[in-house]
Design a protein around this motif. Sequence first.
Motif, mmCIF file in Angstrom:
data_model
loop_
_atom_site.group_PDB
_atom_site.id
_atom_site.type_symbol
_atom_site.label_atom_id
_atom_site.label_comp_id
_atom_site.label_asym_id
_atom_site.label_seq_id
_atom_site.Cartn_x
_atom_site.Cartn_y
_atom_site.Cartn_z
ATOM 1 N N ARG A 58 0.779 -1.306 -0.216
ATOM 2 C CA ARG A 58 0.127 0.041 -0.080
ATOM 3 C C ARG A 58 0.782 1.256 -0.080
ATOM 4 N NH1 ARG A 58 -3.022 -3.807 2.716
ATOM 5 N NH2 ARG A 58 -4.968 -4.210 1.918
ATOM 6 N N VAL A 59 2.116 1.041 -0.104
ATOM 7 C CA VAL A 59 3.208 2.284 -0.310
ATOM 8 C C VAL A 59 3.981 1.810 -1.435
ATOM 9 C CG1 VAL A 59 5.013 3.430 0.628
ATOM 10 C CG2 VAL A 59 3.215 2.486 2.149
ATOM 11 N N ASN A 60 3.970 2.948 -2.486
ATOM 12 C CA ASN A 60 4.635 2.877 -3.650
ATOM 13 C C ASN A 60 6.101 2.964 -3.269
ATOM 14 O OD1 ASN A 60 5.706 2.933 -6.181
ATOM 15 N ND2 ASN A 60 4.306 4.195 -6.980
ATOM 16 N N VAL A 61 6.824 1.696 -3.628
ATOM 17 C CA VAL A 61 8.164 1.473 -3.278
ATOM 18 C C VAL A 61 9.117 2.383 -4.316
ATOM 19 C CG1 VAL A 61 10.120 -0.372 -3.273
ATOM 20 C CG2 VAL A 61 8.073 -0.739 -2.456
ATOM 21 N N ALA A 62 8.550 2.621 -5.435
ATOM 22 C CA ALA A 62 9.348 3.359 -6.298
ATOM 23 C C ALA A 62 9.322 4.904 -5.706
ATOM 24 C CB ALA A 62 8.776 3.333 -7.841
ATOM 25 N N THR A 63 8.248 5.437 -5.298
ATOM 26 C CA THR A 63 8.406 6.804 -5.157
ATOM 27 C C THR A 63 8.487 7.147 -3.498
ATOM 28 O OG1 THR A 63 6.028 6.875 -4.854
ATOM 29 C CG2 THR A 63 6.693 7.352 -6.790
ATOM 30 N N CYS A 64 8.209 6.294 -2.540
ATOM 31 C CA CYS A 64 8.755 6.210 -1.280
ATOM 32 C C CYS A 64 9.898 6.863 -0.943
ATOM 33 C CB CYS A 64 8.364 5.143 -0.462
ATOM 34 S SG CYS A 64 8.745 5.301 1.364
ATOM 35 N N ILE A 65 10.258 7.907 -0.125
ATOM 36 C CA ILE A 65 11.454 8.608 0.111
ATOM 37 C C ILE A 65 11.958 8.183 1.388
ATOM 38 C CG2 ILE A 65 11.384 10.322 -1.487
ATOM 39 C CD1 ILE A 65 10.579 12.061 0.884
ATOM 40 N N GLY A 66 11.015 7.303 2.192
ATOM 41 C CA GLY A 66 11.522 6.776 3.474
ATOM 42 C C GLY A 66 11.411 7.967 4.582
ATOM 43 N N CYS A 67 10.769 8.989 4.491
ATOM 44 C CA CYS A 67 10.941 10.001 5.494
ATOM 45 C C CYS A 67 10.455 9.702 6.771
ATOM 46 C CB CYS A 67 10.319 11.415 4.868
ATOM 47 S SG CYS A 67 8.679 11.177 4.481
ATOM 48 N N GLY A 68 9.401 8.779 6.718
ATOM 49 C CA GLY A 68 8.995 8.551 8.299
ATOM 50 C C GLY A 68 7.796 9.447 8.546
ATOM 51 N N THR A 69 7.512 10.355 7.836
ATOM 52 C CA THR A 69 6.264 11.351 8.497
ATOM 53 C C THR A 69 5.071 10.544 8.449
ATOM 54 O OG1 THR A 69 7.391 12.542 6.724
ATOM 55 C CG2 THR A 69 5.474 13.626 7.938
ATOM 56 N N CYS A 70 4.741 9.551 7.678
ATOM 57 C CA CYS A 70 3.719 8.740 7.855
ATOM 58 C C CYS A 70 3.556 8.222 9.192
ATOM 59 C CB CYS A 70 3.557 7.818 6.785
ATOM 60 S SG CYS A 70 4.838 6.971 6.465
ATOM 61 N N THR A 71 4.700 7.446 9.871
ATOM 62 C CA THR A 71 4.681 6.963 10.917
ATOM 63 C C THR A 71 4.316 7.789 12.080
ATOM 64 O OG1 THR A 71 5.962 5.170 10.049
ATOM 65 C CG2 THR A 71 6.327 5.516 12.422
ATOM 66 N N GLU A 72 4.882 8.897 12.130
ATOM 67 C CA GLU A 72 4.711 9.648 13.207
ATOM 68 C C GLU A 72 3.486 10.193 13.208
ATOM 69 O OE1 GLU A 72 6.985 13.447 12.543
ATOM 70 O OE2 GLU A 72 8.791 12.294 12.126
#
Lengths: 144, 577, 600, 376
Positions: C234-248
Amino acid sequence: MNFRPTIVAFLCNWCAYTGADLAGTSRMRYAPNIRIIRVMCSGRIDPTFILTAFQQGADGVLICGCHPGDCHYQTGNYKCLRRFKLISKYIAQMGIEPERLKLEWISASEGKQFAELVNEMTKAILNVGPSKIKSTLEVKHLKS
Amino acid sequence: MEEPRIGVYICWCGNNIAKMVDVEAVAAEVGNLPNVVLAKTYKYMCSDPGQDLIIKDIRGHHLNRVIVAACSPRIHELTFRNAVEKAGINPYLFEMANIREQDSWVHTDRSEATKKAIDLVNAAIHRVRFHEPLQKRSVTVDPATLVIGGGISGMVAALEIANAGKQVYLVEKTDRLGGHVARFDLTFPHLSSAKQMIHPIIQRVENHPNIDVFKQSVIRDVSGYIGNFKALVQNGQPEPLELKFGNIIAATGLKSFDPSKIEEYGYGKFPDVVTSMEFEEILASGKVLTKHGKEPRNIAIIHCVGSRSKVYHEYCSRTCCMVALKFVNQIRAGLPECNIFEIYADMRAYGKGCEEFYAESTHRQIIFLMFDQQEKLPVIRQAEKTDDCNMLIEMDEKLSGESIEVPVDMVVLMVNMEAHDDVKDVVHAIGVSLCGNQFFIEKHPKLDPVATTTGGVYIVGTCQGPKDIPDSVAQARAAAARILATIAQGSVAVEVTTAFVNEEFCCGCQTCIRVCPYTAISFKEDKKSSEVNEVLCKGCGTCGSACPSGAITSKHFTDRQILSEIEGIMSMSYKEI
Amino acid sequence: MRMTEATGIFFYNPINGIQDPIDYGELSAYIKKYPAVKNMFYYDDFPWNEENILAKIRSCGLERLIIAGSKPGIVKTLFAKVMAIEGKDPDKVILASFNEYGIRRKTDINRAKSVLACAIEGVPFEMAAMPDDLPVNPATLIIGAGIAGIQAAIEIANSNNLVYLVEKSGTIGGKMATFDKTFPTLDCAACILTPKMVEVNQHTHIKLMTCCEILEVAGDPGNFNVRILKRTRRVNVATCIGCGTCTEKCPAQAPSEFDAGTTMRKAIYIPFPQAVPNKYMIDAESCIYIKNGKCKACVKACPVPDCINLDEQDQEVTLQVGNIIVAAGYKVFDAKRMPQYGYGVFPNVLTSLEFERLLNASGPTGGNITFRSQDKKGNWIFSPDSEKPESLAIIHCIGSRDKNYNKFCSRVCCMYSLKFAHLILDKLPEARVYEYFIDMRSFGKGYEEFYERIKEEGVSIIRGKTAKVEEKNGKLQIRGEDILLSKIIENSVDMVILSVGLEPSEDTENLCRILKIPQSEGGWMEEANYNTDPTGTIKGGIMIAGTCQGPKDIPDTVAQGSAAAARVIRNILNGKVSKDIDTIPLEKIENRIHELSSIK
Amino acid sequence: MSVRVQPELRNQLIQFGIGDWNACYHCGTCTAICPLSEEGFLFPRKKIRLMQMGLKDQLESSVEPWLCYYCGDCSKTCPRDANPGELMMSLRRYLTSKYDWTGLSKKFYTSEVWELAFILLFAALVVIAFLVILPSMGYHFTKELTADGGVKVNSFAPIHIVEIFDWTMAGVVATLLISNILRMYYQIIWKKSKTKVSLWVHIREFWLLIFNFAVQPKFSKCDDKRYWLSHWLLMSGYTIMFIVIVVYLPWFQTEKIYPVWHPQRLLGYYATIGLLFGLGVAIIGRLVRKDVKFQFSHVSDWLFVIMLTLTATTGILIHVFRINGMPVATFISYIAHMAVLVPMILIEVPFSKWSHLAYRPFAVYFAQLKKYAVPK
């Protein structure tokens, strides 16, 4: 101020440096006064390196290579030994105490021996006190 | 030369470094040094995000030199070189400071360790300023492979490569293939026939069109480098044969320990005390008899002979426990009434199916007796006439706490596996190192258990350390995989840090030629100067320290670089933090 | 030349242990056509002792004896002895071992016939039973991206061939990535594994497929069609930048799989900071939006447009590959199955995997050993703020070497337990550490030396397993027998670590069914030949590597990973792969036996 | 001085029970799980070890087998097929045979033929006594009833003769048992011992013997308390019966019919109920074989429960028939009762399973003595 000696060590990549790494992975403890410089073979150690280290203020110089017969480059350690004998005489003439220069064979499996060696040498240097070469050179430099 | 723009990265290595070295203080201290553009810390520099950090910074800050202070360069220098290369910097413009194995892990005073880290990073900064870009070179790989040792691991490796259609030279010291396995009767834990297993392998090796077998031969004068080795095979013929090959697999195995060193066991003194290898042959002959030709009524098997001992060998031989269990099953089959005593220290039935085999074997009326292999060894003595047995073993039995006496007619000593006497010859021939137990050292015990620090040389089977047949076979194939991959690629990168001659300074004294162990330097009469053959040169640098005029030096280990490193170490020595 | 020496066949214990036994009548009828066979004898017919066998040899004039059956080696010495008594060559006792060649069921009758025929004619089975070759697709599928799968993938990719590395979870690295230090050198697992993970991610010849499961494998060796279920991140591996904002921003929590359930993670998460691929994923079980249709906090927070798609569905992918390597790994024994040790009842009884996380610098407590405590929501977690234990006990062999649970030895527990003891003393120098063991299995290179070192470090290493853990005055009470000192030892400690054994992973059975490879005792995948082919299977083009074949430590796993790759590279270089051994018609083997025996 | 291992001992021991104790790989779980195993008295593992090695002297001087009440936890948790609980049981049989100086015990334990033959012999003697000897002495069976309508038991089983026989039998059994206990004492405390126990300790700790006999506190330490209860009911019922029969036979074997609440009947009822309950648990357990404790039944185990059950049921029958005035049935059941009871007492108590009634409390006592032992 307490005397904190600095020992410059030249370690060959294949035996001694690996042995020093082994001392680390085995969590041996030794005195923190040693600064290790990696060379590919103890045969690479140019007398200039040793003299420069003393000139820069090192209180001791340690050279470690593979045990006789174990050199990764066949005979580099023998050449090192020959040069060591020569430079030992030379530094004596310069007034550097013989305790300050040491050559030992350390194999890749001798982490413990390496740690003991460093501790012994640090102790020996603490006994002879700080090296006066650098200050002497500096005074001479000022005078000239 | 462009102005150096250095990026410094200090790794926490989780807590491995950060616990003993104040990484932030190091970063702060070196951050302001000349040419240092930035100094950062990160939890795991070697991880993907850590490497990405470097790559991003190189691009963002136009760095042209990178320093990572982390673990030993022996572990991760290559990792980071690849990372900086990806960002467009020559990998040799990178330098590593070892602040883990040679700092945080060996010191107890945090402030001293931190000072040392600063010195080491500073030395690296001084050194890296004089680094020069070096070009990687690759050489073609000769598709032939040399396998030394015709035991099971050597043969399996040879077959795997030969079956892929590649030439293999198999050199065996003795006059027959099969090694120790060919002398076994059965294998554990399934008690299948060792002979029936090894014979087809021997036949295949001997008849394989791609394998040349040299028996009663030794290899000498190995020269060359990965992809392009050559050596002589000496097999009694007046003219040794020259072979060319791209890779070497050492499968030289181990030999049995000589138990006559252990006085307690009286091997050599009592004719009915035999080693495990001798007992294999006794079992295969079908005649389990004492030297008087009688069927033994009591047989004892003593484990850990020469193993796990402070006096003989400290290591465990890994297979003896299971071989001993195999023996008791065999003895029970042949001598249903015989009392079998198994004198052991720890039962190491760790392999697949082995614990089950152990459990099964306990139902065969075996009397297991435990001794402490380090404390006091059992003592074998001649029995009296009244004793109704041949010998008596006296021992302290650990599980009962009793001092006991065991009547025996025959004793089998499970002897340790140890290095061959001529192991040093092989070591010198192929350029591998030995560990304290005289086993060949692998490149990395976990990451690379079959490669060595010498490119193109692999070690498989028991010469790397004792192991059983499946583990040896797996290693043999693992080395074959590595070699087949290199052959498939056709070329391999070679040593970059060779020596080079500055012809302007060379006085033509030829000292360097005399000291070079690889005859890599020759004298060019026309220029009256020395010249280095870069393929033969292995970069030891001996020539550089011998040269009276400073004309010859090693790439990446130039005088300038090392002298700066010394300066770097000393320049901060007396600063307090 | 055909074998003419008078041969007697002894069928050893034909029924024992086999549920669906081979039809021995049919076998006997079959081998009658070999003239060398003089007689057949059955284990059940008469007791096998010296006199009886001797009588048979004499009465039938036997020169060669073949012992056939499930584990005939066990009686071999008796036969060799009889031959020696009779003055005949004991080497003429031949084994026709059925289990060595994977013969277990009624349906394996043809293989049993050919093994017997080989034994009778004196031809090695391996040389007579040569399956035909098929052309091979150079692409390889590797199932499982733990250290074994990673190693195999890198080896094959380095030979310039395409590898699909399929992993069920969201990151590669497997169990090894969760470890702190590795025995006996104590170098950190992350330090040696992460570069390999990075290499996999960056390798141009490796196609990494995480969150994928194998549904079906069809086709022939060399040309498999593999259906794969690609579970959605459910997260696009190609575009995810791994910033972690979503987790917060994510409000939902679940126990972290990577931390062995010792911490809580969010519903949108990254398995661990060094995960490869370093991209986020959503756990459908705990996501509030997926359960209730409301939330989308992550979508709102995500700086990359359309990166998170909460409505994305699972997909099916089909791959064509020539070879398959299975490296499905293991799971740890469920300590709750042994209630006497109180796991799940007392919070400070831990499994080794939990303790591994507790020790890990990147684990829940940053490497501090602390008590388990409850967070605000009542979840039992490890937090760095808790107090530190002063005494710890490590109990070996939990679930291993026990007929009531798993009979096999898990091979690694002794060593990791010793490692634990060392690391505890490293972190808590004042702590008292007890180890309860049965047999210390420190067999590998440098292991025994490590054991000796731990002994000198002041760990109480007690021979004798404890039987139960009870709580008394807030402490964990353990009672055991110190076998060497003949004493009952009652210790009250703060923390108990159960050295749980290894078991085949949850998927092993399913994978074996899909790939049609048999399982050995204990449920591990069965190798083609115990000794000579530990990484092959009876199916052509399918290899196994690592702990799915049986418990093993990292060096042995890495070696097996490479070894499995060797066979794949060899197949690719040859351009062909062998068919299954079962596909060879019996007549063909017979002809081949005839051919080989005439050469001699 | 080192002791010689004797592998042959295993072949002897194996006759006393079922199990392959060589399967034990000495993990120590059994000792650790056992609530009765304590410092100085470690079992079952240590005993398995002695058995495996055939250390005969050490085994024979062991008190530990008697300290085990066979809850079965050790066998349940044993990771191998070693079955330590059954080993302890077998050792008790072995030790019983060793304490017995007549050699009969070993015969009975290791040979069913011998045991059955002796039982039948004693039973036959009883039958002969009632059908031939007593009638010849003038004691004839009569169908006459008493005034209360009860059977005249004393007519065919005269109380004074039965009582003399009772006393004789008790005397023989007691002599045998006491001599065996002395041998047990010698083995455990005296033989080859490097320690000694003072007389005062012997006296001071004597109460333990009585206490343990009466309450069996050791058994109650086992995790499963049900077996302690059923065993205690059985034991107390049997003891009451024994005391009543031996000491108060005239009061018990009476021709009067007391009211239901009379102590004589109440005691009898309690004893029979206790016996039958305990026996029921044992018989069902041994048939179902679910509990480890009951999984392996030696012939001696079965004989003991069967004979005790038969004794109890025939005893009930005598009572029922007598008070209901059924002379023939009473006569037959009386003979049957005696024909079971006599061999049971004569064989089981001194030579076989029942001897544990004496050995167990004495073992606790001896174990306590050992704790206070001082070097010689």
